[in-house]
Each structure stands twice: as C-alpha cells, then as structure tokens.
Design an enzyme around this catalytic site. Structure first.
Site, mmCIF file in Angstrom:
data_model
loop_
_atom_site.group_PDB
_atom_site.id
_atom_site.type_symbol
_atom_site.label_atom_id
_atom_site.label_comp_id
_atom_site.label_asym_id
_atom_site.label_seq_id
_atom_site.Cartn_x
_atom_site.Cartn_y
_atom_site.Cartn_z
ATOM 1 C CB CYS A 2 -14.022 55.122 -42.426
ATOM 2 S SG CYS A 2 -14.513 56.847 -42.408
ATOM 3 N NE ARG A 27 -16.067 49.566 -42.689
ATOM 4 C CZ ARG A 27 -16.770 49.040 -41.711
ATOM 5 N NH1 ARG A 27 -17.406 47.910 -41.887
ATOM 6 N NH2 ARG A 27 -16.850 49.629 -40.545
ATOM 7 C CD1 TRP A 74 -20.288 57.752 -46.316
ATOM 8 C CD2 TRP A 74 -20.364 58.433 -44.183
ATOM 9 N NE1 TRP A 74 -21.541 58.277 -46.073
ATOM 10 C CE2 TRP A 74 -21.611 58.693 -44.781
ATOM 11 C CE3 TRP A 74 -20.181 58.783 -42.846
ATOM 12 C CZ2 TRP A 74 -22.679 59.283 -44.095
ATOM 13 C CZ3 TRP A 74 -21.244 59.371 -42.161
ATOM 14 C CH2 TRP A 74 -22.472 59.612 -42.783
ATOM 15 C CG ASN A 99 -14.496 52.993 -39.037
ATOM 16 O OD1 ASN A 99 -15.329 53.864 -39.275
ATOM 17 N ND2 ASN A 99 -14.812 51.727 -38.875
ATOM 18 N N GLY A 100 -14.531 55.982 -37.184
ATOM 19 C CA GLY A 100 -15.362 56.256 -36.007
ATOM 20 C C GLY A 100 -15.470 57.751 -35.796
ATOM 21 C CD GLU A 481 -36.343 47.770 -48.288
ATOM 22 O OE1 GLU A 481 -36.333 48.566 -47.351
ATOM 23 O OE2 GLU A 481 -35.291 47.378 -48.830
ATOM 24 C CE LYS A 485 -33.038 49.187 -50.978
ATOM 25 N NZ LYS A 485 -33.209 48.440 -49.748
ATOM 26 C CD GLU A 488 -30.653 52.507 -50.244
ATOM 27 O OE1 GLU A 488 -31.245 51.438 -50.118
ATOM 28 O OE2 GLU A 488 -29.750 52.868 -49.470
ATOM 29 C CG HIS A 504 -56.648 60.641 -43.746
ATOM 30 N ND1 HIS A 504 -57.828 61.123 -43.236
ATOM 31 C CD2 HIS A 504 -56.824 59.310 -43.881
ATOM 32 C CE1 HIS A 504 -58.671 60.115 -43.037
ATOM 33 N NE2 HIS A 504 -58.079 59.000 -43.436
ATOM 34 C CE LYS A 603 -24.751 46.213 -47.424
ATOM 35 N NZ LYS A 603 -26.113 46.221 -47.981
HETATM 36 C C1 AGP Z 1 -30.906 50.133 -47.111
HETATM 37 O O1 AGP Z 1 -30.802 49.837 -48.441
HETATM 38 C C2 AGP Z 1 -29.705 50.692 -46.444
HETATM 39 N N1 AGP Z 1 -28.497 50.141 -46.843
HETATM 40 C C3 AGP Z 1 -29.868 50.948 -44.947
HETATM 41 O O2 AGP Z 1 -31.137 51.456 -44.700
HETATM 42 C C4 AGP Z 1 -29.586 49.770 -43.979
HETATM 43 O O3 AGP Z 1 -30.613 48.833 -44.047
HETATM 44 C C5 AGP Z 1 -29.425 50.345 -42.561
HETATM 45 O O4 AGP Z 1 -28.343 51.216 -42.535
HETATM 46 C C6 AGP Z 1 -29.275 49.269 -41.515
HETATM 47 O O5 AGP Z 1 -28.133 48.498 -41.726
HETATM 48 P P1 AGP Z 1 -27.947 47.108 -40.994
HETATM 49 O O6 AGP Z 1 -29.028 46.197 -41.488
HETATM 50 O O7 AGP Z 1 -26.585 46.644 -41.390
HETATM 51 O O8 AGP Z 1 -28.067 47.353 -39.534
#
Ligand code: AGP
Length: 608
Positions: A2, A27, A74, A99-100, A481, A485, A488, A504, A603
């Site tokens: 948020c 956010r 969010w 926010n929270g 990674e 990517k 997501e 396995h 994010k």
């Molecule tokens: C990855 O593409 C994501 N945005 C997510 O996994 C991110 O890396 C994770 O939430 C950690 O965020 P930070 O690096 O700001 O702590």
C-alpha cells in the site's frame, strides 16, 4: 505494501496526491482513493483498480482542495473493491489512510461495534479512524486523538489523518511501515516513499519508528513514541527525478534490465581500484571482518537467490562457512548462532517486513555485526544495521526485480573478496577477480545485444503452462531466479531444480509440453550438466539452453542453443541471469500480462 500520500498547501493538492499515488503504484494497485478537504468538508473519491481510474474520477468530479490524503492498496483484509478502498471515514468529517496490518483489529472492532460504531468495510484499518473519532468526541484535539489511538494498536502502520474541522494540518504516523515527510515552500507532504514526492521536493525527513508528525503548510512538528517533541534531520535527495521515469521504454522492467551496465558501473565505482580498496568498504568497522567465523544470510525472494549465490562464493573463495535462509522461516525458528557470526541481510527496498523482523531479533552475543546489502540508503534496514553495502542500482519500480539482483551480486562479490583478503587469500587471486569484475558492465552490454534472439525464443513459451529451469553450482540459484521471474510476470508455472536432482523425481514431468531451460556456462560442471540434458532429450523434452560458445552444444531437433559470450568464472551467475530476465519479459509481453504490476503482487512487501 500500500502507498500513502498526503499534502497541505495554498494550492489545490489533487494533482500532487494523484501523481504521488501513480509513483507509488509499485506498492499496491488493486484500488485507490483520496480524501480532499475543502470549505464544504471532506470529499472522498475511491475506485477499484488502478490509480488511473481514480484520476479520471477525481478529474470528472472536479474534486479540489488544499489539504488531502490518498492511498493505493494491496489488499490484506477484505477483497479488492471500492468498499474496502481507503481512505476510511468516521462520520462525514474524519478520514484516514493506513499502510500495514493491525493485528488486534478484531477485538477493537468488536468493542467499537458494541459502542455503536457502524463499519462500512472488511478492512482492519477502519477501526483506527473510529478510534480517533471516539477520542475527539471525548475531548482530544486531532493530534492528541491520534496519539491516544496508536497506543492501543498492535501491528504495523503508517497513517495519514485529516479532519474537516482541522483544515490547517494533517497528522502522520510511522510504526513498522515506512513514511517520509517532504518539505516544500509554503507546503508540506508525506508519502510512503520519497519517490512519490520527487516532482514537488527533494528535501525529506525520514520519520523514525513511533513518530507522530503534525504537518502544517509552513511547519512540521514531530513527537516520538513517548510524546516528546523531537528534531529529525533533513536529507537532500541526491538522485535525479528521471531515474524513476519510464522514458522511451515500454515497461519499467525493460528499462531496468537495460540499465544494468550503468547500475553495475555505479555499484563498483570507486570501490575496486586495488586490493587495498576492499579495506575501505567497511571503513568504520574494518577490523570486524577479522572476527567473522560464520556468515548467516537472510533475505526474501530474488534477494534470497542472491544470498544463495554468495554462499557458493564465500565458502569456495574465502573459506567462511555460510548459511542462507528466507527471512519468513528464520525469524520463527529456534536457531543456533555460532560464535563470530556476521548477520547479513539482502534487500532491494530495505523495508521487507520479514527481513526487518529477522534483523531486529538478532540479540545473541555471538553476532559480531549486522550488515545490510541494500539499494535504498534511507531504508529501515540500512538505518538499523551497523554495516552497510549499498548496491546503488537507482530506483527499481518494476515489481520483478532485475537490476537490484545483479547489483546485489556485484556488492556481495565485493564482500566475498574483502572476506577472502582478511582470511589470507593471496593478493594475486583477489586482484584477478577485481580485474574481472571491472569487465562486468561490458559483458552485460553484450548479452543485451541478444535481445532480439531471445524475443524470438520467447514465442515458444507463450502457449505453455509449465517450464522447468535447470542449473548446477551457482547456476542453480540462477535457475531459481529465472523461474521466479517467469512465474511472477507471465503466470506460467515454473520450477527450478539443480540439474543433478532431475532423476530423483522431476524427470517424470518432462514431455513435449514442458519446455526445459538450462544455463550452461563453460565451468567445471558443464560435462555433468550435459549428461543431465541428455536425460531430458531421451524423454522427448524440449530444451532451451543458454550456453557458452565453447560448450560444444549445437542446435538440434528438440534442442535450441543460444550462445553467450565467454564469461570469467567469477561473473557467470551475474551475466547468465540477464537472458533469463529478457526471456520472462518477452513471454509476459506476448501473453499480455501487466508486466510492471503483475496480479496479486506488490514491489515492497512491508507486511508479513
Ligand atoms: C522478485 O522479482 C520480487 N519482486 C520479490 O521476490 C522481492 O525480491 C522480495 O519481495 C524481496 O524484496 P526486497 O529485496 O525489497 O527485500
């Protein structure tokens, strides 16, 4: 998650609020709202969906005023909808954004309902505005009412509160969720991130945990958790406004992928002239590294993958035992802290709730220090760690982390070399790696030239529902990674395995419908990897391999090879990540997803 914006001025603040919200959409972006105060009272406009829908509604309604708060959401409690969108109101004259998460909201809600308050949303946040209303009704002014209310809240919150009867100020609170005050001339602002306010100011005060601020047009007063008035330092933003703009690129993610050579240059700049420069990395605490016997790395998501790679490096080059764990597990697990442990957090934002909580719980005397590898120098993580290694990637707006990851790896490589130096690794070996690190921006530039080829490759993934990523050694986290990517932003189910694990279990999944992406640099595990790839081919699997030109892998039926430049071994995971970023990006664009703001995500994960 948020985003919050607030503003008080002599002019109409609607534009400041809406522009700020758009810059905070990373956010959260499932609904948005504003409460703007004018002579007739509080005008609230809310919409489900993105900030643009709210912008249109505010413009259509002509809502304007010189005081206001705004929010992009969010969802945590209650579905994304207009009814659950902030601001929440108590009566017609008091509005609040939050926010929270309020952990004790249910008991507060039961109490307030018992006292006659009606609730109009399913959120945890609505209790706060009714509590402030109740305190005002009992005789408090707005500031005292907010101070009284927060004493009863458990959880994390950043708040903005406006009242129609108090048109010369708004109140802002920070406790567990980030909040920054922006200072203007004859106007002042508040936001979850300074990025939101860069169009109007470059002067900021970062509120500390528990701070309550009274923001007026020409003054800001700050009170700490105990209610004592305090002075907080003013910081001048030293980046540029354009850093946070999309420019000519179609998406932030693409811009950020292409920014990697420059971002890496900035990360390395001034830090790597010679081996002796490594001592300067931790100038104030140079001797601390000598006491390190064990390293514990904690992070989430992409940052966790960076930590996994650092572990391979630390143990192989510096000979320091290392463990890596996701913060959400580590923080709730009873764990042993070996004597001489350096606690390392990795985070782009520096505000990730689980990572911060893990840091705050480091109370064992066996820790010799706490190091944050972070991209945001004003973040909580940086402020609460005694050692800091900034990644200097510049603002990363796309939800999918790209340049943050590669710059984290470059920073971690410097940590590894600094550790290797204090552990007595010979200078020539360290100098050779430093020299190789300097090639990094140029190598990434070469990989970016493969963009058209990778875009073509992406066509073969568009109709698929699953993808498997394989790698060995440091390429296993690279594969993880790549899978993160792809899932997501394209919503294709993707999994990563160390290639040696295939037989396995996961080999059972392989058929023509399961593309298998492999990362095949020319390293000591190449021949082992090739055997694993044969296992896939023998079962009719479709292989897509990012391989070193000398890896002796050729295009064949069922096997597409994309040749990568020759890369020094110590840089392999950094360079081989880039084609996987581009692949995911193009697949997502072809599938028509919202690349920068994928569904259900945000994010900055500032809630548990
Ligand atoms: C990855 O593409 C994501 N945005 C997510 O996994 C991110 O890396 C994770 O939430 C950690 O965020 P930070 O690096 O700001 O702590």
């Amino acid at each position: 998650m948020c985003g919050i914006v607030g503003a008080i001025a002599e002019r109409n603040v609607a534009g400041i609020l809406l522009t700020g919200l758009k810059r905070l959409e990373y956010r959260g972006y499932d609904s948005a709202g504003v409460a703007i105060v004018d002579k007739s009272g509080v005008q609230r406009v809310r919409r489900a969906g993105k900030v643009q829908a709210l912008d249109d509604a505010v413009n259509d309604s002509g809502t304007s005023g010189t005081l206001g708060i705004a929010h992009t959401r969010w969802a945590t409690h209650g579905v994304p909808s207009e009814r659950n969108a902030h601001p929440h109101m108590s009566g017609n004259g008091l509005a609040l954004v939050h926010n929270g998460i309020i952990e004790n909201y249910q008991s507060l809600r039961n109490r307030l309902q018992g006292e006659g308050y009606e609730f109009h949303s399913d959120t945890d946040s609505e209790v706060i505005v009714h509590m402030v209303h109740q305190a005002i009704a009992a005789g408090d002014d707005l500031l005292a009412a907010v101070q009284r209310t927060v004493r009863e809240l458990h959880g994390a919150y950043a708040l903005g509160v406006v009242s129609e009867t108090d048109q010369d100020r708004f109140i802002a609170v920070r406790s567990g969720s980030p909040l920054v005050i922006g200072l203007g001339i004859g106007e002042n602002y508040v936001a979850s991130d300074q990025l939101a306010l860069l169009p109007v100011t470059t002067r900021f005060i970062f509120l500390q945990e528990g701070d309550v601020a009274e923001v007026r047009r020409d003054s800001v007063r700050i009170f700490d958790r105990d209610g004592t008035e305090v002075e907080r330092e003013i910081h001048e933003f030293d980046g540029t406004h354009e850093d946070a703009e999309k420019g000519e690129y179609r998406h932030y993610m693409l811009k950020e992928i292409f920014e990697q050579p420059v971002a890496l240059q900035r990360t390395l700049e001034g830090r790597l002239g010679s081996v002796a420069d490594l001592d300067g990395l931790f100038s104030k605490n140079a001797d601390l590294l000598e006491r390190v016997r064990f390293i514990q790395i904690i992070a989430c998501g992409t940052s966790y993958h960076a930590g996994m790679i650092a572990r391979y490096w630390l143990e192989a080059l510096a000979g320091v035992p290392c463990q890596v764990e996701v913060a959400s597990e580590f923080r709730y697990r009873t764990h042993v802290v070996p004597e001489g442990t350096l606690f390392v957090t990795i985070s782009q934002s520096g505000e990730t709730a689980d990572t911060l909580a893990a840091l705050r719980a480091t109370n064992s005397p066996n820790y010799v220090g706490r190091l944050a590898v972070c991209n945001v120098d004003s973040s909580s993580l940086v402020r609460e760690s005694e050692l800091v290694l900034l990644t200097r990637a510049g603002p990363e707006i796309g939800v999918a982390s790209t340049k943050a990851f590669t710059t984290q790896l470059a920073a971690l490589k410097m940590l590894v070399l600094a550790m290797a130096r204090v552990r007595g690794v010979d200078e020539a070996t360290i100098q050779a790696q430093l020299d190789e690190l300097r090639q990094l921006p140029g190598l990434i530039q070469q990989v970016l030239l493969l963009d058209d080829e990778i875009e073509k490759l992406a066509e073969q993934f568009v109709e698929k529902n699953h993808t498997l990523f394989l790698g060995r050694g440091t390429q296993y986290p690279v594969a993880m990674e790549g899978a993160l990517k792809l899932k997501e932003i394209s919503y294709i189910h993707a999994e990563a395995y160390p290639a040696g694990e295939l037989k396995h279990g996961p080999l059972a999944l392989v058929d023509k419908e399961m593309p298998v992406v492999a990362v095949a640099p020319n390293d000591e595990l190449l021949e082992k990897l090739k055997s694993n790839l044969q296992e896939v081919r023998a079962r009719g699997g479709e292989l897509f391999i990012f391989a070193d030109g000398d890896a002796a892998l050729e295009n064949e039926d069922g096997m597409t090879v994309l040749n990568m430049p020759a890369v020094p071994e110590c840089l392999i995971p950094i360079v081989y990540t880039v084609p996987l970023q581009l692949l995911s990006y193009h697949v997502a664009v072809m599938r028509g997803t919202d690349v920068d703001q994928p569904r259900n995500l945000a994010k900055s994960v500032t809630v548990e």
